[in-house]
Design a protein around this motif. Structure first.
Motif: not given
Length: 312
Positions: A4-12, A42-54
């Protein structure tokens, strides 16, 4: 595995990670099933936003040499089923003809990945892979040593090898700190200057780049910082500029049996201190262009060159 992906408000941060990923062992492999599963989701930030890996990925495709080296260093190599054409280390890496620069969705999906690691430069392929149900992490290239440590830890989280990744990141940081500290003790205060040559067309790297910051750890002065077009980080220097700057050391980051001799044969380069004193150093082309755990080897090579330069 669902992401699941969510783009955060702040730039990475600009340099968290680079690459593409490759899957690990076949799902029937006992080594994979006996491995600690880590804590998921687990949830991490990649170059495009917030990512959750199940779930912990078992079939990773890694499309970056740096990322491939990191995965094997944290004992996640058995989860890598394919790596890009330039992932030639370690020896057991499953190198293929996959391109990390122009990824083929069709070729990647033939490996049945449950996670693909892509470089930011290949980001266009991410949407295409996700449309066919392939989870993707897009990772930026590291620009500082801290980015290397962060990327190792990030890969530990997404592969279920977080404890090993933390230990590996700590090891790399500790060994580099020790190399730098010991070198400075041997040299004392130094005002050595250097020129890092990316290729034989005299492209260089400033102190703002990843490689430049490693030299900076040793207190070296980079002549490329004075170039008119240094703002891009990789200016192409003229022979006249290099001769005028007269660096104490020249580091070559490319292969070639006669590379050192070729530099010495350039017009007027025999006037440069680095050439006159035998301080033209050919680095390993892989360790000088990747930001994986072997940055320790690069730091050792730089240290040896500095000590030798002071003795000359």
């Amino acid at each position: 595995m669902r992401i699941a992906r969510r783009i955060p408000a702040l730039v990475l941060p600009a340099a968290l990670v680079l690459t593409a990923a490759c899957g690990g062992p076949d799902t029937t492999d006992d080594s994979a099933s006996s491995k600690p599963a880590g804590s998921f989701p687990v949830t991490v930030n990649d170059a495009r936003g917030e990512v959750t890996i199940d779930e912990a990925p078992q079939r990773i495709v890694s499309l970056s040499p740096s990322t491939t080296e990191m995965l094997f260093a944290i004992d996640a190599g058995d989860q890598v089923v394919a790596a890009d054409e330039y992932s030639d280390y370690p020896e057991e890496a499953p190198t293929t003809d996959l391109s990390g620069f122009t990824p083929s969705v069709e070729a990647i999906t033939e490996h049945d990945p449950d996670l693909v690691l892509l470089a930011r430069s290949a980001e266009d392929a991410a949407d295409k892979l996700e449309k066919v149900g392939v989870p993707v992490l897009v990772l930026d290239a590291a620009t500082t040593l801290d980015d290397t440590y962060d990327q190792i830890r990030l890969l530990g989280k997404v592969t279920g090898d977080e404890k090993k990744a933390d230990a590996e990141a700590d090891r790399v940081e500790s060994e580099i700190d020790t190399i730098v500290t010991d070198t400075k003790k041997k040299l004392g205060d130094t005002d050595l200057t250097y020129y890092h040559e990316v290729d034989d067309t005299m492209y260089s790297a400033t102190s703002d780049t990843f490689i430049g910051q490693i030299y900076g750890e040793f207190g070296l002065e980079n002549i490329a910082d004075q170039a008119d077009d240094a703002a891009g980080g990789y200016p192409q220097l003229s022979p006249e500029f290099i001769v005028e700057q007269d660096p104490d050391l020249i580091f070559l980051a490319y292969a070639g049996e006669d590379a050192v001799a070729a530099v010495a044969d350039r017009p007027a380069f025999d006037k440069i201190s680095a050439v006159k004193n035998g301080n033209v150093v050919q680095l390993d082309e892989d360790t000088s262009s990747r930001w994986g755990p072997r940055v320790v080897d690069l730091a050792e090579d730089i240290s040896e060159a500095l000590v030798a330069a002071e003795e000359n």
